[in-house]
Design a protein around this motif. Structure first.
Motif, PDB file in Angstrom:
ATOM      1  N   LEU A 180       0.829  -1.211   0.000  1.00 52.50           N
ATOM      2  CA  LEU A 180       0.000   0.000   0.000  1.00 52.50           C
ATOM      3  C   LEU A 180       0.860   1.257   0.000  1.00 52.50           C
ATOM      4  O   LEU A 180       0.514   2.247  -0.644  1.00 52.50           O
ATOM      5  N   THR A 181       1.976   1.221   0.696  1.00 50.94           N
ATOM      6  CA  THR A 181       2.891   2.367   0.693  1.00 50.94           C
ATOM      7  C   THR A 181       3.417   2.627  -0.709  1.00 50.94           C
ATOM      8  O   THR A 181       3.434   3.776  -1.175  1.00 50.94           O
ATOM      9  N   LEU A 182       3.834   1.564  -1.393  1.00 50.49           N
ATOM     10  CA  LEU A 182       4.304   1.726  -2.777  1.00 50.49           C
ATOM     11  C   LEU A 182       3.193   2.223  -3.689  1.00 50.49           C
ATOM     12  O   LEU A 182       3.426   3.071  -4.565  1.00 50.49           O
ATOM     13  N   TYR A 183       1.982   1.705  -3.496  1.00 53.04           N
ATOM     14  CA  TYR A 183       0.847   2.135  -4.322  1.00 53.04           C
ATOM     15  C   TYR A 183       0.556   3.621  -4.109  1.00 53.04           C
ATOM     16  O   TYR A 183       0.375   4.374  -5.065  1.00 53.04           O
ATOM     17  N   VAL A 184       0.546   4.045  -2.854  1.00 46.62           N
ATOM     18  CA  VAL A 184       0.282   5.456  -2.549  1.00 46.62           C
ATOM     19  C   VAL A 184       1.390   6.333  -3.120  1.00 46.62           C
ATOM     20  O   VAL A 184       1.111   7.410  -3.677  1.00 46.62           O
ATOM     21  N   MET A 185       2.627   5.891  -2.999  1.00 43.16           N
ATOM     22  CA  MET A 185       3.732   6.671  -3.573  1.00 43.16           C
ATOM     23  C   MET A 185       3.590   6.788  -5.092  1.00 43.16           C
ATOM     24  O   MET A 185       3.872   7.843  -5.664  1.00 43.16           O
ATOM     25  N   GLY A 186       3.124   5.730  -5.742  1.00 48.50           N
ATOM     26  CA  GLY A 186       2.889   5.779  -7.176  1.00 48.50           C
ATOM     27  C   GLY A 186       1.776   6.741  -7.553  1.00 48.50           C
ATOM     28  O   GLY A 186       1.887   7.493  -8.522  1.00 48.50           O
ATOM     29  N   VAL A 187       0.708   6.749  -6.769  1.00 52.25           N
ATOM     30  CA  VAL A 187      -0.403   7.672  -7.037  1.00 52.25           C
ATOM     31  C   VAL A 187       0.040   9.108  -6.807  1.00 52.25           C
ATOM     32  O   VAL A 187      -0.291  10.008  -7.594  1.00 52.25           O
ATOM     33  N   VAL A 188       0.801   9.347  -5.753  1.00 53.58           N
ATOM     34  CA  VAL A 188       1.308  10.702  -5.490  1.00 53.58           C
ATOM     35  C   VAL A 188       2.223  11.147  -6.619  1.00 53.58           C
ATOM     36  O   VAL A 188       2.160  12.297  -7.067  1.00 53.58           O
ATOM     37  N   TRP A 189       3.070  10.236  -7.103  1.00 49.96           N
ATOM     38  CA  TRP A 189       3.947  10.567  -8.221  1.00 49.96           C
ATOM     39  C   TRP A 189       3.131  10.880  -9.475  1.00 49.96           C
ATOM     40  O   TRP A 189       3.434  11.824 -10.207  1.00 49.96           O
ATOM     41  N   ALA A 190       2.081  10.103  -9.729  1.00 52.44           N
ATOM     42  CA  ALA A 190       1.250  10.312 -10.917  1.00 52.44           C
ATOM     43  C   ALA A 190       0.383  11.564 -10.791  1.00 52.44           C
ATOM     44  O   ALA A 190      -0.113  12.081 -11.797  1.00 52.44           O
ATOM     45  N   SER A 191       0.191  12.063  -9.581  1.00 43.32           N
ATOM     46  CA  SER A 191      -0.685  13.221  -9.396  1.00 43.32           C
ATOM     47  C   SER A 191      -0.163  14.465 -10.099  1.00 43.32           C
ATOM     48  O   SER A 191      -0.948  15.376 -10.392  1.00 43.32           O
ATOM     49  N   GLN A 192       1.114  14.509 -10.394  1.00 45.83           N
ATOM     50  CA  GLN A 192       1.632  15.676 -11.114  1.00 45.83           C
ATOM     51  C   GLN A 192       1.054  15.764 -12.526  1.00 45.83           C
ATOM     52  O   GLN A 192       0.967  16.848 -13.089  1.00 45.83           O
ATOM     53  N   TRP A 193       0.653  14.634 -13.085  1.00 45.47           N
ATOM     54  CA  TRP A 193      -0.009  14.647 -14.398  1.00 45.47           C
ATOM     55  C   TRP A 193      -1.522  14.670 -14.253  1.00 45.47           C
ATOM     56  O   TRP A 193      -2.213  15.236 -15.089  1.00 45.47           O
ATOM     57  N   ILE A 194      -2.008  14.056 -13.205  1.00 44.90           N
ATOM     58  CA  ILE A 194      -3.459  14.028 -12.996  1.00 44.90           C
ATOM     59  C   ILE A 194      -3.995  15.422 -12.705  1.00 44.90           C
ATOM     60  O   ILE A 194      -5.098  15.768 -13.122  1.00 44.90           O
ATOM     61  N   GLU A 195      -3.203  16.256 -12.031  1.00 46.68           N
ATOM     62  CA  GLU A 195      -3.683  17.602 -11.680  1.00 46.68           C
ATOM     63  C   GLU A 195      -3.849  18.510 -12.896  1.00 46.68           C
ATOM     64  O   GLU A 195      -4.471  19.564 -12.798  1.00 46.68           O
ATOM     65  N   ARG A 196      -3.355  18.098 -14.041  1.00 46.03           N
ATOM     66  CA  ARG A 196      -3.443  18.922 -15.257  1.00 46.03           C
ATOM     67  C   ARG A 196      -4.746  18.712 -16.021  1.00 46.03           C
ATOM     68  O   ARG A 196      -5.022  19.443 -16.963  1.00 46.03           O
ATOM     69  N   VAL A 197      -5.530  17.716 -15.643  1.00 41.94           N
ATOM     70  CA  VAL A 197      -6.792  17.452 -16.337  1.00 41.94           C
ATOM     71  C   VAL A 197      -7.930  18.123 -15.575  1.00 41.94           C
ATOM     72  O   VAL A 197      -7.770  18.498 -14.410  1.00 41.94           O
ATOM     73  N   PRO A 198      -9.095  18.281 -16.195  1.00 42.45           N
ATOM     74  CA  PRO A 198     -10.220  18.918 -15.518  1.00 42.45           C
ATOM     75  C   PRO A 198     -10.633  18.181 -14.231  1.00 42.45           C
ATOM     76  O   PRO A 198     -10.391  16.983 -14.072  1.00 42.45           O
ATOM     77  N   VAL A 199     -11.253  18.904 -13.330  1.00 40.04           N
ATOM     78  CA  VAL A 199     -11.597  18.386 -12.004  1.00 40.04           C
ATOM     79  C   VAL A 199     -12.503  17.162 -12.092  1.00 40.04           C
ATOM     80  O   VAL A 199     -12.325  16.206 -11.325  1.00 40.04           O
ATOM     81  N   LEU A 200     -13.455  17.131 -13.000  1.00 39.77           N
ATOM     82  CA  LEU A 200     -14.345  15.980 -13.118  1.00 39.77           C
ATOM     83  C   LEU A 200     -13.559  14.725 -13.521  1.00 39.77           C
ATOM     84  O   LEU A 200     -13.795  13.639 -12.982  1.00 39.77           O
ATOM     85  N   VAL A 201     -12.613  14.880 -14.427  1.00 39.78           N
ATOM     86  CA  VAL A 201     -11.774  13.750 -14.834  1.00 39.78           C
ATOM     87  C   VAL A 201     -10.873  13.323 -13.675  1.00 39.78           C
ATOM     88  O   VAL A 201     -10.673  12.130 -13.439  1.00 39.78           O
ATOM     89  N   GLN A 202     -10.352  14.274 -12.920  1.00 40.86           N
ATOM     90  CA  GLN A 202      -9.553  13.952 -11.739  1.00 40.86           C
ATOM     91  C   GLN A 202     -10.355  13.119 -10.747  1.00 40.86           C
ATOM     92  O   GLN A 202      -9.849  12.144 -10.184  1.00 40.86           O
ATOM     93  N   THR A 203     -11.603  13.507 -10.543  1.00 38.79           N
ATOM     94  CA  THR A 203     -12.473  12.784  -9.613  1.00 38.79           C
ATOM     95  C   THR A 203     -12.648  11.340 -10.050  1.00 38.79           C
ATOM     96  O   THR A 203     -12.523  10.416  -9.233  1.00 38.79           O
ATOM     97  N   ILE A 204     -12.883  11.133 -11.321  1.00 37.42           N
ATOM     98  CA  ILE A 204     -13.057   9.772 -11.843  1.00 37.42           C
ATOM     99  C   ILE A 204     -11.764   8.972 -11.692  1.00 37.42           C
ATOM    100  O   ILE A 204     -11.792   7.804 -11.276  1.00 37.42           O
ATOM    101  N   ILE A 205     -10.628   9.598 -11.996  1.00 37.48           N
ATOM    102  CA  ILE A 205      -9.335   8.909 -11.881  1.00 37.48           C
ATOM    103  C   ILE A 205      -9.066   8.512 -10.438  1.00 37.48           C
ATOM    104  O   ILE A 205      -8.702   7.369 -10.147  1.00 37.48           O
TER     105      ILE A 205
END
Length: 70
Positions: A20-45
């Motif tokens: 779970l720690t590795l998974y969370v670190m991966g999601v946090v790392w990916a958030s730099q690209w996820i934050e660039r999409v619209p809020v509704l798409v972010q919510t779904i992701i």
């Protein structure tokens, strides 16, 4: 069920926390690209990412309890 104590449960808990720690670190790392999409798409992701980690959990918990994957 189990006849006596085994090391599967403590080992499984440590493995689960590490995974779970590795998974969370991966999601946090990916958030730099996820934050660039619209809020509704972010919510779904983030909803999808919040559910995906649960998929292998059932078999993992069965293994912790019985020692078999099925």
């Amino acid at each position: 069920m189990r006849d006596g104590p085994t090391l599967r449960i403590p080992f499984g808990i440590l493995l689960l926390l590490a995974g779970l720690t590795l998974y969370v670190m991966g999601v946090v790392w990916a958030s730099q690209w996820i934050e660039r999409v619209p809020v509704l798409v972010q919510t779904i992701i983030y909803l999808a990412l919040g559910i995906i980690w649960l998929l292998p959990l059932r078999r993992f918990l069965i293994w912790m309890e019985t020692g078999r994957w099925r």
